[in-house]
Motif scaffolding. Structure first.
Motif, short mmCIF file in Angstrom:
data_model
loop_
_atom_site.label_atom_id
_atom_site.label_comp_id
_atom_site.label_asym_id
_atom_site.label_seq_id
_atom_site.Cartn_x
_atom_site.Cartn_y
_atom_site.Cartn_z
N GLU A 240 1.60 51.19 0.32
CA GLU A 240 2.22 50.57 -0.86
C GLU A 240 1.97 49.04 -0.85
O GLU A 240 2.92 48.26 -0.99
CB GLU A 240 3.72 50.86 -0.88
CG GLU A 240 4.10 52.32 -0.92
CD GLU A 240 4.08 52.90 -2.33
OE1 GLU A 240 3.60 52.22 -3.26
OE2 GLU A 240 4.54 54.04 -2.50
N SER B 65 3.22 47.14 -4.25
CA SER B 65 4.42 47.55 -4.98
C SER B 65 5.48 46.45 -5.05
O SER B 65 6.34 46.47 -5.93
CB SER B 65 5.02 48.81 -4.35
OG SER B 65 5.44 48.56 -3.03
N VAL C 218 3.05 42.48 -11.67
CA VAL C 218 1.92 43.26 -12.18
C VAL C 218 0.65 42.42 -12.24
O VAL C 218 -0.44 42.88 -11.86
CB VAL C 218 2.25 43.85 -13.56
CG1 VAL C 218 1.01 44.49 -14.19
CG2 VAL C 218 3.37 44.88 -13.46
N GLN D 120 -0.60 42.05 -8.81
CA GLN D 120 -1.11 43.34 -8.32
C GLN D 120 -2.60 43.48 -8.64
O GLN D 120 -3.39 43.88 -7.79
CB GLN D 120 -0.35 44.50 -8.98
CG GLN D 120 1.02 44.77 -8.43
CD GLN D 120 1.64 46.02 -9.05
OE1 GLN D 120 0.96 46.79 -9.72
NE2 GLN D 120 2.92 46.21 -8.81
N SER E 23 0.40 55.25 -2.04
CA SER E 23 1.02 54.68 -3.24
C SER E 23 1.79 55.75 -4.00
O SER E 23 1.46 56.94 -3.95
CB SER E 23 -0.05 54.08 -4.15
OG SER E 23 0.53 53.50 -5.30
N HIS E 24 2.83 55.31 -4.71
CA HIS E 24 3.52 56.19 -5.66
C HIS E 24 3.05 55.91 -7.08
O HIS E 24 3.40 56.63 -8.00
CB HIS E 24 5.04 55.95 -5.59
CG HIS E 24 5.45 54.63 -6.15
ND1 HIS E 24 5.34 53.46 -5.42
CD2 HIS E 24 5.94 54.27 -7.38
CE1 HIS E 24 5.76 52.44 -6.18
NE2 HIS E 24 6.11 52.90 -7.35
N ASP E 25 2.23 54.85 -7.25
CA ASP E 25 1.84 54.36 -8.57
C ASP E 25 0.45 54.91 -8.92
O ASP E 25 -0.56 54.49 -8.37
CB ASP E 25 1.82 52.83 -8.54
CG ASP E 25 1.63 52.22 -9.92
OD1 ASP E 25 0.99 52.87 -10.78
OD2 ASP E 25 2.12 51.10 -10.14
N VAL F 58 -2.23 52.44 -10.10
CA VAL F 58 -2.87 51.75 -8.98
C VAL F 58 -3.93 52.64 -8.35
O VAL F 58 -5.04 52.21 -8.05
CB VAL F 58 -1.82 51.33 -7.94
CG1 VAL F 58 -2.47 50.91 -6.63
CG2 VAL F 58 -0.95 50.20 -8.49
N VAL G 161 3.69 58.78 -16.09
CA VAL G 161 3.00 57.51 -15.98
C VAL G 161 2.98 56.81 -17.33
O VAL G 161 2.55 57.40 -18.32
CB VAL G 161 1.54 57.71 -15.49
CG1 VAL G 161 0.80 56.37 -15.48
CG2 VAL G 161 1.52 58.33 -14.12
N GLY H 219 -0.79 49.93 -17.72
CA GLY H 219 -0.80 49.79 -16.27
C GLY H 219 -2.02 49.03 -15.84
O GLY H 219 -2.67 48.35 -16.63
#
Length: 278
Positions: free
Chosen positions: A187, A190, A194, A197, A219-221, A224, A265, A269
């Motif tokens: 992660e 995270s 943004v 990132q 990652s949970h995203d 990403v 989602v 992003g």
């Protein structure tokens, strides 16, 4: 992209199981156990970026720690660069750790506020490589700071003097100091804004191209993941429920859990980075 398409396998995980003991409910009752990993198998090729995704508690971070031998599994096998990680002696494991480094989620928490950036960046080098002269050590620190977009003179400064994005660049430099083949990133963006990132993710991808790195990217995203990965492994309750190349999994997910993750989602992003060239 499979391991065969990219090159020889750098990392193989076979049937990995990890149980944590829980407190007994009664004095003489058997000790209950929580299964964090349940028969996980995966493969990562040299030069490949493999993402592991799932909700909190899915086993992603437990997998990262076990791959780097920070946790000892209940069952299964981790093979890195052709070596069985948990069959190595302490000296053999120390030698192998030069080739695999970790970048953590919290850039500030992973840096010692009482130490200069130069000391922090060189810590893995000091721990894992013997016989490095003071001149070479200074040159290696300058090299990795420059590679992540910082200045060699930043080595004399302290973590509180940097922004969150810069601190994560320092953490990446620390991971690069031993010239590893594999970066396990848990992660790593995270905790960042943004806009920051995107900059850090582009840095990861540029370093991969320049240095030939392999990534195990936790990652949970999913936005990403789409930006950085060739392939993706989806985990739920400690088990792998789906695996495939990123575009296939994103465009035609098979498992209901993957479908639910993708449905959640947001449409906005981190975009996929444009490749250089015509």
């Amino acid at each position: 992209m499979t391991a065969g398409e990219t090159g020889a396998a750098l990392l193989r995980v076979e049937g990995l199981t990890l149980d944590y003991p829980l407190p007994r409910e009664r004095l003489l009752a058997p000790a209950p156990r929580f299964r964090a990993l349940d028969g996980v198998s995966l493969q990562l090729a040299k030069g490949e970026s493999l993402a592991v995704v799932g909700e909190s508690g899915s086993g992603k971070s437990s997998l990262a720690r076990t791959v780097l031998a920070l946790e000892r599994p209940t069952a299964g096998r981790v093979e890195m660069m052709g070596q069985d990680v948990f069959a190595l002696t302490s000296s053999g494991l120390r030698a192998l750790r030069r080739h695999a480094q970790m970048v953590f989620q919290d850039p500030y928490g992973s840096l010692d506020p009482r130490r200069t950036i130069g000391w922090t960046v060189a810590e893995p080098l000091d721990a894992l490589e013997s016989g490095v002269s003071a001149t070479e050590r200074k040159a290696r620190i300058a090299e990795v700071l420059d590679s992540v977009g910082l200045k060699p003179r930043d080595a004399e400064r302290f973590p509180h003097e940097f922004s969150g994005g810069q601190r994560q660049r320092i953490a990446i430099a620390r991971a690069l100091i031993t010239h590893p083949d594999l970066i396990v990133a848990d992660e790593p963006v995270s905790a960042l804004d943004v806009s920051v990132q995107a900059q850090v993710l582009n840095l990861f991808m540029d370093l991969r191209e320049r240095l030939g790195l392999s990534y195990l990217f936790i990652s949970h995203d999913l936005a990403v993941v789409r930006h950085v990965a060739d392939r993706v492994v989806v985990m739920r309750h400690g088990a792998v429920v789906e695996e495939g190349d990123v575009e296939t999994v994103f465009n035609a997910p098979r498992h209901p859990y993957t479908q639910a993750l993708l449905a959640a989602v947001p449409r906005v992003g981190v975009p996929r980075r444009r490749r250089s060239g015509p």
